[in-house]
Design a protein around this motif. Sequence first.
Motif, PDB file in Angstrom:
ATOM      1  N   TYR A  52      26.128 -27.287  -8.450  1.00 36.88           N
ATOM      2  CA  TYR A  52      27.240 -28.224  -8.317  1.00 36.88           C
ATOM      3  C   TYR A  52      27.199 -29.304  -9.393  1.00 36.88           C
ATOM      4  CZ  TYR A  52      30.913 -30.786  -5.970  1.00 36.88           C
ATOM      5  OH  TYR A  52      32.103 -31.384  -5.679  1.00 36.88           O
ATOM      6  N   GLU A  55      27.851 -27.840 -12.896  1.00 37.15           N
ATOM      7  CA  GLU A  55      29.209 -27.323 -13.052  1.00 37.15           C
ATOM      8  C   GLU A  55      30.239 -28.441 -13.130  1.00 37.15           C
ATOM      9  OE1 GLU A  55      32.151 -24.098 -10.886  1.00 37.15           O
ATOM     10  OE2 GLU A  55      30.568 -25.046  -9.739  1.00 37.15           O
ATOM     11  N   GLN A  56      30.101 -29.457 -12.272  1.00 39.11           N
ATOM     12  CA  GLN A  56      31.144 -30.466 -12.165  1.00 39.11           C
ATOM     13  C   GLN A  56      30.932 -31.669 -13.085  1.00 39.11           C
ATOM     14  OE1 GLN A  56      33.779 -29.847 -10.609  1.00 39.11           O
ATOM     15  NE2 GLN A  56      33.278 -28.278  -9.134  1.00 39.11           N
ATOM     16  N   LEU A 356      39.306 -28.476  -5.850  1.00 37.92           N
ATOM     17  CA  LEU A 356      38.237 -29.357  -6.319  1.00 37.92           C
ATOM     18  C   LEU A 356      37.621 -28.855  -7.618  1.00 37.92           C
ATOM     19  CD1 LEU A 356      36.723 -31.937  -5.604  1.00 37.92           C
ATOM     20  CD2 LEU A 356      34.995 -30.540  -4.491  1.00 37.92           C
ATOM     21  N   ARG A 357      37.851 -27.623  -7.987  1.00 38.43           N
ATOM     22  CA  ARG A 357      37.311 -27.109  -9.249  1.00 38.43           C
ATOM     23  C   ARG A 357      37.877 -27.884 -10.433  1.00 38.43           C
ATOM     24  NH1 ARG A 357      35.688 -20.994  -8.801  1.00 38.43           N
ATOM     25  NH2 ARG A 357      35.431 -20.776  -6.561  1.00 38.43           N
ATOM     26  N   THR A 358      39.031 -28.512 -10.241  1.00 35.05           N
ATOM     27  CA  THR A 358      39.592 -29.317 -11.320  1.00 35.05           C
ATOM     28  C   THR A 358      38.854 -30.639 -11.478  1.00 35.05           C
ATOM     29  OG1 THR A 358      41.221 -30.241  -9.789  1.00 35.05           O
ATOM     30  CG2 THR A 358      41.894 -28.333 -11.081  1.00 35.05           C
ATOM     31  N   LEU A 359      37.888 -30.940 -10.594  1.00 37.26           N
ATOM     32  CA  LEU A 359      37.094 -32.163 -10.735  1.00 37.26           C
ATOM     33  C   LEU A 359      36.352 -32.161 -12.060  1.00 37.26           C
ATOM     34  CD1 LEU A 359      35.817 -34.804  -9.702  1.00 37.26           C
ATOM     35  CD2 LEU A 359      34.116 -33.414  -8.498  1.00 37.26           C
ATOM     36  N   ARG A 360      35.904 -31.004 -12.522  1.00 39.10           N
ATOM     37  CA  ARG A 360      35.175 -30.941 -13.795  1.00 39.10           C
ATOM     38  C   ARG A 360      36.070 -31.394 -14.951  1.00 39.10           C
ATOM     39  NH1 ARG A 360      34.683 -24.433 -13.822  1.00 39.10           N
ATOM     40  NH2 ARG A 360      34.670 -24.872 -11.611  1.00 39.10           N
ATOM     41  N   TRP A 363      36.535 -35.207 -14.560  1.00 39.39           N
ATOM     42  CA  TRP A 363      35.337 -35.959 -14.921  1.00 39.39           C
ATOM     43  C   TRP A 363      35.094 -35.934 -16.429  1.00 39.39           C
ATOM     44  CZ3 TRP A 363      33.219 -39.379 -11.920  1.00 39.39           C
ATOM     45  CH2 TRP A 363      32.021 -39.976 -12.330  1.00 39.39           C
TER      46      TRP A 363
END
Length: 397
Positions: A52, A55-56, A356-360, A363
Motif C-alpha cells: 500500500y 503503491e500509493q 481510491l487507486r487514483t490516490l496515487r 498524491w
Amino acid sequence: MYNSKKKVIDIGSKGKYFWPVLIFSLFVLPSYTMSKFSEGELRGIYLYFSYYFIEQFLPGIIIMFLIRSEEDFLFYLKCIAFCVFVMCLFGFYEFITSSNPFLAYIRTIRTVNSFGTNELIEYSDESRYGFSRRVQSTVWHPIAYGDSLSMYIILFYIPIVKAYTNKKYSKLSNYLYVIIVMALINIVFTASRTPWIATAVSLTLVQISHLKNFFKRNFVFKAALVGIAIPVAYMAIMELYNYLSKTEISGSSYSMRIDQFNFIINAIGSSLYIGFGPSSIDSFYKTGSFADALGFESILFVFLFYYGVLGLIGLGILYYTSLRNLINKNGKAFYRGFLVIIFISHFIAVMISGELRTLRVFWMIYSMLFAMQEINTAQLNLIAKEKLAKAKELMFS
C-alpha cells in the motif's frame, strides 16, 4: 539521467509533508495487524509498507525530493504530459478499433479459482450512453482512467495560466492545449459520469479563479467552456432520453447505494472499528458474495469495510492535513489554488465512485505542488530578508 548529479534526500525540512502519511499509517495499521482477514502482526505491517505505501505514496515522495526549482517542476510536468499524450492516443485506438491488446492479454492469463469463478472482473464490454465501448486505455477501469485525467488536466493548466503574464511559457502551453483536448475527448469516451462531473467542476473552478487571464484570449476562454459543457450536456441529454423512453441506464443508482450500505452493516458486525482488513475481498470469492463486496461505489463504504471507523478517521486526517499544508502557508496562493481544485476533483471521484487507486495520482500531484510552494515560500522569505538588510543599511548610513 536528469537527476543523477543531485543530492535529493533532505527529510529534516519536510516534516509537514510526512505528518499526514505517518498519521494515516497509524490509523490503518490495526486493520493490517488485527482484523479477521489480515495477515496479522509483523506480517501485516510488512504488507502495508511493501504494497500500500509503495503503491500509493512512494512515487509522490520521490518526485517531491527531486523538485528543487521551477525548471525541475516543468520537467516532470512535461514527462507526465507526454505519458498522458501516449495514453490518449491509445484511448483513441481502443475506441476506433473496439479492442484493447492489454486487456486481451490479461484475458489469456486469467485464473479460475477453486469455486469455478473467474477472478478477472471485466468492465470494457459494458455499453452506456450510446457508446459501444468504454475506453480505459492502459488503466484498469474506465472510471479510474477518467478520474486520473481530470486531475492531470488541472495540472497542465498551471503553465497555461502563467503564459498570460510570461511569454516563456507560451510554447509549452500550446502543446498542453492539444493534450488537454485529447484528454477531454478520452474522458467523454469513458462513458463514466463520475469523471465527467469531476472534470466539469474542476475546470469551471479554474476558469472562475483565473477569469481575468482567460478573458485576454476570448477564443481560449470559449473553447474551455465548451470543453466543460460537452460531457455534462451529453450526460444530461442521454439521461433525459432514457427517462422519456422508460429505459434504464446501466451503472450506479441510489438503490444500489442502499443495498451496499445494508450489505456492509450486516457483514461487518463486530469489526466495525478496524474493518475486515486489506485482504478481506478474497474471502468473498469463497462465499459467493463477491459481486456485492466489489460493488462499493464510495470511499466511505470501501474504507469502512476494509479499515473500519479508524481507517475513515485516518483518511480524513490525511486529506485535511495535506490541504492545510498548502492553504495555511505564507506566500503567493498560485499553487495552493490549483491544489485545492485538484483535491476537489479527486474528492468527487472517491466519494462517488470509490476509486481510491487514483490516490496515487493525487498524491504525486500534491507532492509536486508542495515542493513548488516550499520553493516559492523560501524565495519570498529570502527577498524579504534582503529588503530588511537593505533597509537597515540605509537606516544606519
